[in-house]
Design a protein around this motif. Structure first.
Motif, mmCIF file in Angstrom:
data_model
loop_
_atom_site.group_PDB
_atom_site.id
_atom_site.type_symbol
_atom_site.label_atom_id
_atom_site.label_comp_id
_atom_site.label_asym_id
_atom_site.label_seq_id
_atom_site.Cartn_x
_atom_site.Cartn_y
_atom_site.Cartn_z
ATOM 1 N N GLN A 116 0.833 -1.190 0.000
ATOM 2 C CA GLN A 116 0.000 0.000 0.000
ATOM 3 C C GLN A 116 0.872 1.245 0.000
ATOM 4 N N VAL A 117 0.267 2.370 -0.324
ATOM 5 C CA VAL A 117 1.028 3.612 -0.331
ATOM 6 C C VAL A 117 1.303 4.063 1.102
ATOM 7 N N SER A 118 2.350 4.844 1.276
ATOM 8 C CA SER A 118 2.761 5.308 2.600
ATOM 9 C C SER A 118 1.889 6.475 3.058
ATOM 10 N N LYS A 119 1.991 6.804 4.343
ATOM 11 C CA LYS A 119 1.252 7.953 4.875
ATOM 12 C C LYS A 119 1.707 9.244 4.206
ATOM 13 N N GLY A 120 2.978 9.305 3.859
ATOM 14 C CA GLY A 120 3.484 10.498 3.201
ATOM 15 C C GLY A 120 2.915 10.717 1.813
ATOM 16 N N PHE A 121 2.393 9.653 1.201
ATOM 17 C CA PHE A 121 1.845 9.790 -0.149
ATOM 18 C C PHE A 121 0.642 10.717 -0.164
ATOM 19 N N SER A 122 -0.272 10.585 0.808
ATOM 20 C CA SER A 122 -1.471 11.434 0.828
ATOM 21 C C SER A 122 -1.108 12.900 0.949
ATOM 22 N N ARG A 123 -0.146 13.213 1.829
ATOM 23 C CA ARG A 123 0.284 14.609 1.964
ATOM 24 C C ARG A 123 0.868 15.113 0.643
ATOM 25 N N ALA A 124 1.661 14.282 0.012
ATOM 26 C CA ALA A 124 2.264 14.667 -1.262
ATOM 27 C C ALA A 124 1.202 14.828 -2.348
ATOM 28 N N LEU A 125 0.180 13.977 -2.327
ATOM 29 C CA LEU A 125 -0.883 14.073 -3.330
ATOM 30 C C LEU A 125 -1.585 15.421 -3.243
ATOM 31 N N PHE A 126 -1.926 15.858 -2.030
ATOM 32 C CA PHE A 126 -2.605 17.135 -1.894
ATOM 33 C C PHE A 126 -1.678 18.297 -2.248
ATOM 34 N N THR A 127 -0.395 18.120 -2.026
ATOM 35 C CA THR A 127 0.566 19.132 -2.469
ATOM 36 C C THR A 127 0.568 19.232 -3.986
ATOM 37 N N GLU A 128 0.542 18.075 -4.654
ATOM 38 C CA GLU A 128 0.559 18.063 -6.117
ATOM 39 C C GLU A 128 -0.745 18.577 -6.722
ATOM 40 N N LEU A 129 -1.826 18.550 -5.948
ATOM 41 C CA LEU A 129 -3.124 19.010 -6.455
ATOM 42 C C LEU A 129 -3.502 20.370 -5.884
ATOM 43 N N LYS A 130 -2.538 21.084 -5.294
ATOM 44 C CA LYS A 130 -2.860 22.351 -4.635
ATOM 45 C C LYS A 130 -3.292 23.425 -5.626
ATOM 46 N N HIS A 131 -2.996 23.240 -6.918
ATOM 47 C CA HIS A 131 -3.465 24.202 -7.921
ATOM 48 C C HIS A 131 -4.947 24.018 -8.225
ATOM 49 N N LEU A 132 -5.546 22.971 -7.661
ATOM 50 C CA LEU A 132 -6.973 22.690 -7.829
ATOM 51 C C LEU A 132 -7.703 23.004 -6.530
ATOM 52 N N PRO A 133 -9.015 23.302 -6.599
ATOM 53 C CA PRO A 133 -9.779 23.601 -5.376
ATOM 54 C C PRO A 133 -10.130 22.326 -4.608
ATOM 55 N N ILE A 134 -9.161 21.781 -3.888
ATOM 56 C CA ILE A 134 -9.316 20.503 -3.198
ATOM 57 C C ILE A 134 -9.586 20.723 -1.706
ATOM 58 N N ALA A 135 -10.564 19.998 -1.179
ATOM 59 C CA ALA A 135 -10.868 20.026 0.254
ATOM 60 C C ALA A 135 -10.142 18.856 0.915
ATOM 61 N N ALA A 136 -8.899 19.074 1.290
ATOM 62 C CA ALA A 136 -8.070 17.987 1.801
ATOM 63 C C ALA A 136 -8.643 17.389 3.085
ATOM 64 N N ALA A 137 -9.177 18.225 3.959
ATOM 65 C CA ALA A 137 -9.662 17.729 5.250
ATOM 66 C C ALA A 137 -10.869 16.808 5.101
ATOM 67 N N GLN A 138 -11.615 16.965 4.025
ATOM 68 C CA GLN A 138 -12.802 16.118 3.796
ATOM 69 C C GLN A 138 -12.496 14.935 2.876
ATOM 70 N N SER A 139 -11.252 14.774 2.494
ATOM 71 C CA SER A 139 -10.884 13.722 1.549
ATOM 72 C C SER A 139 -10.604 12.409 2.252
ATOM 73 N N ARG A 140 -10.752 11.313 1.528
ATOM 74 C CA ARG A 140 -10.567 9.971 2.083
ATOM 75 C C ARG A 140 -9.900 9.081 1.038
ATOM 76 N N SER A 141 -9.425 7.923 1.472
ATOM 77 C CA SER A 141 -8.853 6.963 0.533
ATOM 78 C C SER A 141 -9.414 5.579 0.795
ATOM 79 N N VAL A 142 -9.490 4.790 -0.267
ATOM 80 C CA VAL A 142 -9.968 3.408 -0.227
ATOM 81 C C VAL A 142 -8.894 2.562 -0.890
ATOM 82 N N ASN A 143 -8.281 1.663 -0.160
ATOM 83 C CA ASN A 143 -7.106 0.947 -0.663
ATOM 84 C C ASN A 143 -7.406 -0.536 -0.887
#
Length: 364
Positions: A116-143
């Protein structure tokens, strides 16, 4: 319809070995373009593994990702670069300031390895999508691998109808560029390799990589339109297969049968499904469960076309669900006679997911 809860496709984006956008991948799969090639990974008997990989030049942010996230694996960095491409495409027409939650479909957890992806991956994903209007606090993952995006869409219905988020971004990304995973699969004798023709009927598959993202909304006014039509998704269905790849129990196909029945009951009961988009990757293992599921719901099918585009872009793991839905939506919009679809994803382990979608005319 037995349920009035539906979601509309407002935008989609993807990148696979055969194309860098939804339209390109749909056209390439229709033209039967394959990108299978020997890779730099070896089987245990020193045969080069056949993979379907996204070219580095199609990932303009990959060099920066490689440098910016030293703690992440190569696989995770490629998933980030692919996600940036696909998510940007999916939200291209999103003109609002209101942040949108991301429901991310991630890789399956395999026995005995850290897949599975690491915990650091989610933080990096939101960093990479920061140019988009993303609600990181309301986001979830299904692995859970191939059916993960379909499970995420179940959560999207909850967000849209119970929580009050009219728009949700469902996305998945995966790559088999992970040596421990390839070693595990090679030990099961499942991988296509050098001197083994992947299209010869051999019982193997080509590991791939991809990202797919879907902007889904409960607001019909936001729906993507083409030729006066839009795509509607019904609530998905799920099942569990006891006889999976890592089980000693017999494989009876009952999990996918259950997922089909639930998905059809969620909105397609009584309708004829004309297309099936399958996560099957070329291994014979997957044929039995599809046969069982189609037979037991035969009254909902009339000689449907079965699409398994992994034969062109490889097995794309957790990106499967979102990519298949994006491709099925293109067919539904551009080929009006092929307007009813069932999409499904089967994990290597027990989880099975299915969802129905259709195109419908937009009222003038």
């Amino acid at each position: 319809m037995t349920s009035r809860r539906v979601l509309y496709l407002a935008g989609s984006g993807m990148i696979t070995a055969i194309g860098g956008s939804t339209e390109m991948v749909w056209a390439a799969a229709g033209a039967q373009v394959s990108r299978y090639a020997t890779s730099g990974y070896f089987t245990g008997n020193r045969k080069l593994i056949i993979q379907a990989l996204v070219p580095d030049q199609a990932l303009p942010d990959l060099p920066r990702c490689l440098e910016t996230y030293p703690s992440l694996s190569l696989r995770e960095k490629r998933m980030l670069a692919m996600s940036r491409v696909a998510a940007t495409q999916a939200l291209q027409a999103y003109g609002k300031d209101e942040p949108i939650p991301v429901l991310f479909a991630g890789p399956e957890s395999y026995p005995g390895i850290n897949s599975q992806v690491s915990k650091g991956f989610s933080r990096a994903l939101f960093t990479e999508l920061k140019h988009l209007p993303i609600a990181a606090a309301q986001s979830r993952s299904v692995n859970i691998g191939r059916p993960a995006a379909i499970e995420a869409i179940k959560l999207a219905f909850h967000y849209a109808y119970d929580i009050g988020h009219p728009s949700v971004l469902v996305g998945g990304a995966d790559s088999y560029q992970l040596s421990p995973l390839l070693k595990l699969l090679d030990g099961q004798k499942r991988l296509s390799a050098q001197n083994l023709d992947p299209h010869s009927g051999s019982d193997s598959f080509a590991p791939g990589e991809a990202a797919g993202y879907l902007w889904l909304t409960s607001d019909p006014a936001q729906a993507l339109q083409h030729g006066g039509r839009r795509v509607v998704l019904s609530e998905p269905g799920f099942g569990h297969e006891v006889g999976h790849w890592f089980s000693e129990k017999p494989h009876r196909g009952e999990g996918l049968d259950q997922a089909f029945k639930q998905a059809i009951a969620g909105g397609f009961s009584g309708k004829t499904i004309k297309n099936i988009y399958s996560s099957a990757n070329g291994e014979r293992f997957w044929g039995k469960e599809l046969g069982v599921a189609m037979t037991r719901s035969h009254h909902n099918f009339n000689d449907p076309k079965v699409h398994h585009p992994a034969e062109f872009y490889g097995d794309i793991g957790a990106a499967t669900g979102a990519v298949l839905i994006g491709l099925a939506s293109q067919t539904a919009l551009h080929l009006p006679g092929d307007d009813t679809h069932l999409v499904y994803g089967s994990a290597d382990q027990s989880y099975r997911g299915a969802i129905c979608l259709r195109s419908e005319p937009v009222a003038a």
